[in-house]
Design a protein around this motif. Structure first.
Motif, PDB file in Angstrom:
ATOM      1  N   VAL A  31       1.586 -42.775  -4.149  1.00  0.00           N
ATOM      2  CA  VAL A  31       1.068 -42.063  -5.322  1.00  0.00           C
ATOM      3  C   VAL A  31       0.100 -40.960  -4.899  1.00  0.00           C
ATOM      4  CG1 VAL A  31       1.445 -43.881  -7.021  1.00  0.00           C
ATOM      5  CG2 VAL A  31      -0.648 -43.923  -5.653  1.00  0.00           C
ATOM      6  N   ARG A  32       0.369 -40.373  -3.751  1.00  0.00           N
ATOM      7  CA  ARG A  32      -0.431 -39.227  -3.325  1.00  0.00           C
ATOM      8  C   ARG A  32      -0.211 -38.066  -4.287  1.00  0.00           C
ATOM      9  NH1 ARG A  32       0.301 -37.989   2.999  1.00  0.00           N
ATOM     10  NH2 ARG A  32       0.561 -35.948   1.989  1.00  0.00           N
ATOM     11  N   THR A  33      -1.292 -37.382  -4.613  1.00  0.00           N
ATOM     12  CA  THR A  33      -1.223 -36.297  -5.587  1.00  0.00           C
ATOM     13  C   THR A  33      -0.257 -35.200  -5.160  1.00  0.00           C
ATOM     14  OG1 THR A  33      -3.482 -36.736  -6.339  1.00  0.00           O
ATOM     15  CG2 THR A  33      -2.604 -34.550  -6.777  1.00  0.00           C
ATOM     16  N   ALA A 140      -4.814 -35.816  -0.210  1.00  0.00           N
ATOM     17  CA  ALA A 140      -3.955 -34.642  -0.169  1.00  0.00           C
ATOM     18  C   ALA A 140      -3.530 -34.248  -1.578  1.00  0.00           C
ATOM     19  CB  ALA A 140      -2.723 -34.918   0.686  1.00  0.00           C
ATOM     20  N   GLY A 141      -3.733 -32.977  -1.903  1.00  0.00           N
ATOM     21  CA  GLY A 141      -3.348 -32.479  -3.215  1.00  0.00           C
ATOM     22  C   GLY A 141      -4.475 -32.414  -4.214  1.00  0.00           C
ATOM     23  N   VAL A 142      -5.637 -32.992  -3.892  1.00  0.00           N
ATOM     24  CA  VAL A 142      -6.784 -32.944  -4.798  1.00  0.00           C
ATOM     25  C   VAL A 142      -7.567 -31.661  -4.528  1.00  0.00           C
ATOM     26  CG1 VAL A 142      -8.988 -34.013  -5.420  1.00  0.00           C
ATOM     27  CG2 VAL A 142      -6.979 -35.442  -5.037  1.00  0.00           C
ATOM     28  N   PRO A 143      -7.746 -30.798  -5.530  1.00  0.00           N
ATOM     29  CA  PRO A 143      -8.496 -29.551  -5.310  1.00  0.00           C
ATOM     30  C   PRO A 143      -9.980 -29.822  -5.125  1.00  0.00           C
ATOM     31  CG  PRO A 143      -7.877 -29.778  -7.622  1.00  0.00           C
ATOM     32  CD  PRO A 143      -7.217 -30.912  -6.902  1.00  0.00           C
ATOM     33  N   GLU A 144     -10.549 -29.303  -4.043  1.00  0.00           N
ATOM     34  CA  GLU A 144     -11.945 -29.579  -3.728  1.00  0.00           C
ATOM     35  C   GLU A 144     -12.906 -28.935  -4.714  1.00  0.00           C
ATOM     36  OE1 GLU A 144     -12.686 -28.504   0.316  1.00  0.00           O
ATOM     37  OE2 GLU A 144     -10.885 -29.505   1.058  1.00  0.00           O
ATOM     38  N   ASP A 145     -12.480 -27.838  -5.358  1.00  0.00           N
ATOM     39  CA  ASP A 145     -13.388 -27.107  -6.237  1.00  0.00           C
ATOM     40  C   ASP A 145     -13.149 -27.417  -7.712  1.00  0.00           C
ATOM     41  OD1 ASP A 145     -10.937 -25.888  -6.441  1.00  0.00           O
ATOM     42  OD2 ASP A 145     -11.682 -23.840  -6.242  1.00  0.00           O
TER      43      ASP A 145
END
Length: 437
Positions: A31-33, A140-145
């Motif tokens: 379930v990785r983004t 992975a896939g999570v936006p840092e900002d």
């Protein structure tokens, strides 16, 4: 539609994605983004679309919706302003050592810190010691900002600001709640003090059991607007209408601790009444503009524009770390005293540990609750802010350590993550103990 049917329908659309047991949880790697491809395309494929009705279920929708909440709900900005961004210095050489750190889990199993992060469905984690970043990792896939919902970590922001207002003489902890909010004269908060609301020892007729489809927390979440409300739902549809309907409990106020988000909603209402400011504006002026944050934050709103004071703050991981480091440093950060040291110390003193036992939170042995913060009373004096689905601020003053974590665990209750977090953080503290500042 019958009341029980209404609750059954809405349970799948709001806060309560708490069903299931650990054996039924999906492999975090599945379930990785970046693999899910949710809300991709113009329009997204039907099985990849997420709406307000499905932001919590089916899982893994939260892996997208927890950092896109303002696309689903009304929100109010918490502006960072035009101030310079405060620097988070980097320390080299600890990243792999922390990931490989091993500890013994609650069932006697050996686990690495990296495995702990994966198994708790972490979206982002940042670890600091003595003000320097040792470890920073994102799923992975999570936006840092992109700000991520904090859920009940929001409570600790509100509790800290209330404690500061008490130190300034603007809020009286011994005053009756109804002295500030006469609208609650006929509610369960009649006779309760502000301090009892802060410590959640006021007794009201309200249950907060995430896995119970008939729990009062469902009514709260509908009033807050955490999902579509059925057209024939007979209950309150906003927080100001809902809170006065909550009746008195069976015990006297002040006898025992029981965790209830509605206490924080009352506290948020009190702060708005005392300061004449929205909760978002209060956080912005008192904290966000002073911390040197990188990004705007935002708070989610009910249908009448009241913030979810108990659950609705959304921030980025690095900005959450700035807030946590400010608390670790006794309120001083970015060249200024943002919160008084006395306010921080009052929180760190903790609450009554015997009263805490009434809540039955065996997964937090020895803890107490004080001014909307969780106090461990361990030898290092660690204390925490916690939110459902794995959100956490952990502060260890003795070791000079801060860990902030954003997660999208499939199960809401902290009972799922704390049995792993406690030994993992103890091992991390031992690894870092004695390192030079």
């Amino acid at each position: 539609m019958k009341k029980s049917a209404i609750l059954g329908v809405t349970l799948t659309t709001v806060l309560l994605s708490a069903q299931g047991i650990a054996a039924d949880l999906p492999d975090p790697k599945s379930v990785r983004t970046d693999h899910l491809q949710l809300m991709q395309g113009f329009p997204p494929a039907a099985d990849k679309q997420i709406t307000q009705a499905g932001f919590m279920r089916p899982y893994p929708n939260p892996r997208w919706s927890f950092h896109h909440a303002r696309e689903l709900f009304p929100s109010r900005r918490v502006a960072r302003g035009h101030e310079a961004v405060s620097v988070l210095p980097q320390a080299e050489g600890m990243e792999q050592q922390i990931a490989d750190l091993t500890f013994t889990g609650p069932d006697g199993e050996q686990m690495s810190f990296g495995q702990y992060l994966d198994s708790t469905y972490v979206d982002g984690v940042l670890i600091m010691q003595h003000g320097k970043v040792l470890f920073e990792r994102y799923q992975a896939g999570v936006p840092e900002d992109e700000p991520h919902i904090l859920w009940s970590v929001t409570k600790s922001f509100v509790g800290l600001l209330a404690t500061q207002l008490i130190e300034e003489g603007e809020l009286d902890p011994a005053a009756l709640v109804t002295g500030y909010l006469p609208e609650l004269e006929n509610s369960g908060w009649r006779g309760a003090t502000v301090q009892q609301v802060l410590d959640m020892t006021a007794d009201i007729d309200y249950s907060e059991v995430y896995a119970d489809r008939n729990s009062d927390v469902v009514k709260y979440s509908l009033a807050a607007g955490m999902g579509p409300v059925p057209h024939d739902y007979p209950g309150a549809r906003d927080l100001y209408s809902y809170l006065p309907t909550i009746a008195a409990g069976v015990d006297e106020h002040g006898q025992s601790f029981r965790y209830r988000t509605t206490h924080t909603e009352v506290l948020g209402w009190i702060l708005r009444r005392v300061t004449g400011m929205s909760t978002a504006a209060l956080i912005e002026q008192r904290l966000w503009r002073k911390l040197g944050t990188e990004e705007d934050a935002y708070m989610l709103l009910d249908s009448k524009g009241a913030e979810w004071a108990g659950a609705g703050l959304n921030v980025t991981l690095r900005d959450l770390a700035r807030f946590a480091e400010m608390v670790r440093l006794g309120g001083e950060f970015n060249g200024q005293q943002i919160i008084s040291a006395a306010a921080i110390e009052k929180i760190r003193e903790g609450g009554d540990r015997d009263k805490f036992k009434a809540a039955g939170r065996d997964f937090q042995p020895g803890y107490s609750y004080r001014n909307q913060w969780w106090i461990s009373h361990n030898p290092d004096g660690a204390f925490e802010a916690l939110g459902v689905h794995g959100q956490m601020i952990h502060i260890n003053p003795t070791v000079g350590m801060v860990m902030v974590r954003l997660s999208s665990h499939p199960i809401a209750s902290s009972a799922q993550t704390m049995p792993l977090s406690i030994p993992a953080l103890a091992a991390l503290a031992d690894l870092l103990r004695g390192r030079e500042e």
